[in-house]
Design an enzyme around this catalytic site. Structure first.
Site, PDB file in Angstrom:
ATOM      1  N   LYS A   9       0.772  -1.072  -0.038  1.00 22.07           N
ATOM      2  CA  LYS A   9      -0.039   0.116  -0.156  1.00 22.07           C
ATOM      3  C   LYS A   9       1.012   1.358  -0.232  1.00 22.07           C
ATOM      4  O   LYS A   9       1.985   1.189   0.273  1.00 22.07           O
ATOM      5  CB  LYS A   9      -1.008   0.043   1.320  1.00 22.07           C
ATOM      6  CG  LYS A   9      -1.728  -1.159   1.242  1.00 22.07           C
ATOM      7  CD  LYS A   9      -2.768  -1.114   2.358  1.00 22.07           C
ATOM      8  CE  LYS A   9      -3.663  -2.031   2.641  1.00 22.07           C
ATOM      9  NZ  LYS A   9      -4.732  -1.981   3.457  1.00 22.07           N
ATOM     10  N   TYR A  49     -12.560  -3.293  -2.551  1.00 24.77           N
ATOM     11  CA  TYR A  49     -13.037  -2.951  -0.993  1.00 24.77           C
ATOM     12  C   TYR A  49     -14.812  -2.799  -1.037  1.00 24.77           C
ATOM     13  O   TYR A  49     -15.264  -1.927  -0.570  1.00 24.77           O
ATOM     14  CB  TYR A  49     -12.581  -1.704  -0.567  1.00 24.77           C
ATOM     15  CG  TYR A  49     -10.858  -2.039  -0.158  1.00 24.77           C
ATOM     16  CD1 TYR A  49     -10.459  -3.226   0.503  1.00 24.77           C
ATOM     17  CD2 TYR A  49     -10.219  -0.979  -0.062  1.00 24.77           C
ATOM     18  CE1 TYR A  49      -9.229  -3.334   0.930  1.00 24.77           C
ATOM     19  CE2 TYR A  49      -8.760  -1.213   0.026  1.00 24.77           C
ATOM     20  CZ  TYR A  49      -8.381  -2.334   0.657  1.00 24.77           C
ATOM     21  OH  TYR A  49      -7.083  -2.326   1.072  1.00 24.77           O
ATOM     22  N   PHE A  57     -15.796   5.529   6.996  1.00 20.67           N
ATOM     23  CA  PHE A  57     -14.250   5.810   6.596  1.00 20.67           C
ATOM     24  C   PHE A  57     -13.913   5.521   5.069  1.00 20.67           C
ATOM     25  O   PHE A  57     -12.854   5.781   4.451  1.00 20.67           O
ATOM     26  CB  PHE A  57     -13.347   4.957   7.529  1.00 20.67           C
ATOM     27  CG  PHE A  57     -13.635   3.459   7.477  1.00 20.67           C
ATOM     28  CD1 PHE A  57     -12.970   2.666   6.288  1.00 20.67           C
ATOM     29  CD2 PHE A  57     -14.285   2.771   8.212  1.00 20.67           C
ATOM     30  CE1 PHE A  57     -13.005   1.394   6.231  1.00 20.67           C
ATOM     31  CE2 PHE A  57     -14.532   1.337   8.369  1.00 20.67           C
ATOM     32  CZ  PHE A  57     -13.801   0.774   7.255  1.00 20.67           C
ATOM     33  N   ARG A  85      -1.633 -14.421   5.001  1.00 25.40           N
ATOM     34  CA  ARG A  85      -2.521 -13.638   5.768  1.00 25.40           C
ATOM     35  C   ARG A  85      -1.985 -13.642   7.241  1.00 25.40           C
ATOM     36  O   ARG A  85      -1.917 -12.813   8.193  1.00 25.40           O
ATOM     37  CB  ARG A  85      -3.869 -14.317   6.236  1.00 25.40           C
ATOM     38  CG  ARG A  85      -4.927 -14.060   4.942  1.00 25.40           C
ATOM     39  CD  ARG A  85      -5.324 -12.476   4.928  1.00 25.40           C
ATOM     40  NE  ARG A  85      -6.535 -12.264   6.004  1.00 25.40           N
ATOM     41  CZ  ARG A  85      -7.205 -10.977   5.905  1.00 25.40           C
ATOM     42  NH1 ARG A  85      -7.101 -10.193   4.999  1.00 25.40           N
ATOM     43  NH2 ARG A  85      -8.154 -10.984   6.960  1.00 25.40           N
ATOM     44  N   THR A  91      -6.103  -6.690  11.100  1.00 21.30           N
ATOM     45  CA  THR A  91      -6.270  -5.428  10.213  1.00 21.30           C
ATOM     46  C   THR A  91      -5.520  -4.200  10.904  1.00 21.30           C
ATOM     47  O   THR A  91      -4.985  -3.300  10.478  1.00 21.30           O
ATOM     48  CB  THR A  91      -7.586  -5.127  10.081  1.00 21.30           C
ATOM     49  OG1 THR A  91      -8.115  -6.255   9.257  1.00 21.30           O
ATOM     50  CG2 THR A  91      -7.928  -4.087   9.295  1.00 21.30           C
ATOM     51  N   ASN A 112      -2.008   0.524   7.001  1.00 22.82           N
ATOM     52  CA  ASN A 112      -1.259  -0.902   7.573  1.00 22.82           C
ATOM     53  C   ASN A 112      -0.509  -1.848   6.661  1.00 22.82           C
ATOM     54  O   ASN A 112      -0.547  -2.932   6.463  1.00 22.82           O
ATOM     55  CB  ASN A 112      -2.545  -1.748   8.272  1.00 22.82           C
ATOM     56  CG  ASN A 112      -3.556  -1.993   7.278  1.00 22.82           C
ATOM     57  OD1 ASN A 112      -3.626  -1.604   5.756  1.00 22.82           O
ATOM     58  ND2 ASN A 112      -4.834  -2.635   7.389  1.00 22.82           N
ATOM     59  N   HIS A 115      -1.997  -5.447   1.830  1.00 18.57           N
ATOM     60  CA  HIS A 115      -3.097  -6.154   1.613  1.00 18.57           C
ATOM     61  C   HIS A 115      -2.829  -7.682   1.335  1.00 18.57           C
ATOM     62  O   HIS A 115      -1.811  -7.814   0.606  1.00 18.57           O
ATOM     63  CB  HIS A 115      -3.871  -5.654   0.504  1.00 18.57           C
ATOM     64  CG  HIS A 115      -4.851  -6.506   0.020  1.00 18.57           C
ATOM     65  ND1 HIS A 115      -6.246  -6.663   0.631  1.00 18.57           N
ATOM     66  CD2 HIS A 115      -4.995  -7.372  -1.013  1.00 18.57           C
ATOM     67  CE1 HIS A 115      -7.065  -7.582   0.168  1.00 18.57           C
ATOM     68  NE2 HIS A 115      -6.267  -8.061  -0.755  1.00 18.57           N
ATOM     69  N   GLU A 126      -9.264 -11.600  -6.988  1.00 21.52           N
ATOM     70  CA  GLU A 126      -8.361 -10.369  -6.948  1.00 21.52           C
ATOM     71  C   GLU A 126      -7.062 -10.452  -7.731  1.00 21.52           C
ATOM     72  O   GLU A 126      -6.840  -9.316  -8.386  1.00 21.52           O
ATOM     73  CB  GLU A 126      -7.997 -10.319  -5.411  1.00 21.52           C
ATOM     74  CG  GLU A 126      -9.051  -9.857  -4.360  1.00 21.52           C
ATOM     75  CD  GLU A 126      -8.644  -9.817  -2.923  1.00 21.52           C
ATOM     76  OE1 GLU A 126      -7.292 -10.144  -2.587  1.00 21.52           O
ATOM     77  OE2 GLU A 126      -9.489  -9.574  -2.084  1.00 21.52           O
TER      78      GLU A 126
HETATM   79  P1  IDP Z   1      -7.782  -6.543   5.977  1.00 21.37           P
HETATM   80  O1  IDP Z   1      -7.094  -5.563   5.124  1.00 21.37           O
HETATM   81  O2  IDP Z   1      -7.081  -6.900   7.251  1.00 21.37           O
HETATM   82  O3  IDP Z   1      -8.483  -7.776   5.164  1.00 21.37           O
HETATM   83  P2  IDP Z   1     -10.629  -5.414   5.675  1.00 21.37           P
HETATM   84  O4  IDP Z   1     -11.739  -5.498   7.027  1.00 21.37           O
HETATM   85  O5  IDP Z   1     -10.743  -6.146   4.490  1.00 21.37           O
HETATM   86  O6  IDP Z   1      -9.245  -5.724   6.545  1.00 21.37           O
HETATM   87  O7  IDP Z   1     -10.381  -3.850   5.434  1.00 21.37           O
HETATM   88  C1  IDP Z   1      -9.668  -3.432   4.518  1.00 21.37           C
HETATM   89  C2  IDP Z   1      -8.705  -2.225   4.558  1.00 21.37           C
HETATM   90  O8  IDP Z   1      -9.661  -1.084   4.940  1.00 21.37           O
HETATM   91  C3  IDP Z   1      -7.860  -2.378   5.844  1.00 21.37           C
HETATM   92  O9  IDP Z   1      -6.544  -2.994   5.376  1.00 21.37           O
HETATM   93  C4  IDP Z   1      -7.608  -0.785   6.119  1.00 21.37           C
HETATM   94  O10 IDP Z   1      -6.589  -0.356   5.274  1.00 21.37           O
HETATM   95  C5  IDP Z   1      -9.010  -0.489   5.969  1.00 21.37           C
HETATM   96  N1  IDP Z   1     -10.075  -0.462   7.147  1.00 21.37           N
HETATM   97  C6  IDP Z   1     -10.706  -1.427   7.581  1.00 21.37           C
HETATM   98  N2  IDP Z   1     -11.268  -0.935   8.826  1.00 21.37           N
HETATM   99  C7  IDP Z   1     -10.946   0.131   9.025  1.00 21.37           C
HETATM  100  C8  IDP Z   1     -11.604   1.144   9.808  1.00 21.37           C
HETATM  101  O11 IDP Z   1     -12.274   0.933  10.770  1.00 21.37           O
HETATM  102  N3  IDP Z   1     -11.074   2.449   9.769  1.00 21.37           N
HETATM  103  C9  IDP Z   1     -10.188   2.777   8.701  1.00 21.37           C
HETATM  104  N4  IDP Z   1      -9.603   1.934   7.634  1.00 21.37           N
HETATM  105  C10 IDP Z   1     -10.248   0.780   7.821  1.00 21.37           C
HETATM  106 MG    MG Z   2      -9.652  -7.692   3.697  1.00 24.01          MG
END
Ligand code: IDP
Ligand code: MG
Length: 153
Positions: A9, A49, A57, A85, A91, A112, A115, A126
């Site tokens: 990212k 997404y 958000f 993973r 996350t 973070n 992905h 994907e």
């Molecule tokens: P993942 O990346 O661990 O699979 P997902 O729930 O699929 O998590 O969310 C995708 C991405 O969206 C996350 O990696 C993060 O960058 C962002 N994200 C998820 N939840 C939040 C939140 O509560 N606030 C801000 N960004 C979020």
């Molecule tokens: Mg995800």
């Protein structure tokens, strides 16, 4: 062999962590079978997404994912979806266990670093979303017999 999608990212690109993450992937014995830099836009992020489009958000997430180019990687290995993973961690970087990529390099629930596809089914979708067939490479790494037992491959 199984394949998964990894996106480095903007938080990885801007913080110069590309090498650190790629190093972990290589050291683990995961094969890189596709890798390119690209600029994401809202259209592809709405697909990628789709489970988050209605969340408050989401506009902030789009902004954070489009602020610089990203590097997309197709990774290959036995059970690589689950393995990568695990290497990625939870996350939220503040909750991710030390030793994971997010646990070691992120303090954020959004910024973070990587992905990682969350299931074999989603990984296939994907990979097809981000790579054309001729951008993926089928080859056998020379060290394969030192990565796996004979009955694992
Ligand atoms: P993942 O990346 O661990 O699979 P997902 O729930 O699929 O998590 O969310 C995708 C991405 O969206 C996350 O990696 C993060 O960058 C962002 N994200 C998820 N939840 C939040 C939140 O509560 N606030 C801000 N960004 C979020
Ligand atoms: Mg995800």
């Amino acid at each position: 062999m199984e394949r998964t999608l990894c996106i480095l990212k903007p938080s990885a690109i801007e913080r110069s962590l590309v090498g650190e993450v790629v190093k972990r992937i290589e050291q683990k014995g995961i094969t890189i079978c596709g890798m390119k830099m690209m600029q994401l836009d809202e259209k592809i992020l709405r697909e990628h997404y789709s489970h988050l489009v209605e969340r408050p958000f989401f506009p902030m997430l789009v902004e954070s994912m489009t602020i610089s180019p990203v590097i997309v990687m197709c990774l290959e290995g036995k059970d690589v979806v689950e393995v990568f993973r695990g290497m990625t961690g939870a996350t939220n970087g503040r909750k991710a266990v030390p030793g994971t990529i997010r646990g070691d390099f992120s303090m954020s629930g959004q910024q973070n670093i990587v992905h990682a596809s969350d299931s074999v089914e989603n990984a296939e979708i994907e990979i097809a979303r981000f790579f054309k067939p001729d951008e993926l490479f089928d080859y056998t790494p020379g060290m394969l017999k030192f990565l796996y037992a004979e009955d694992e491959i």
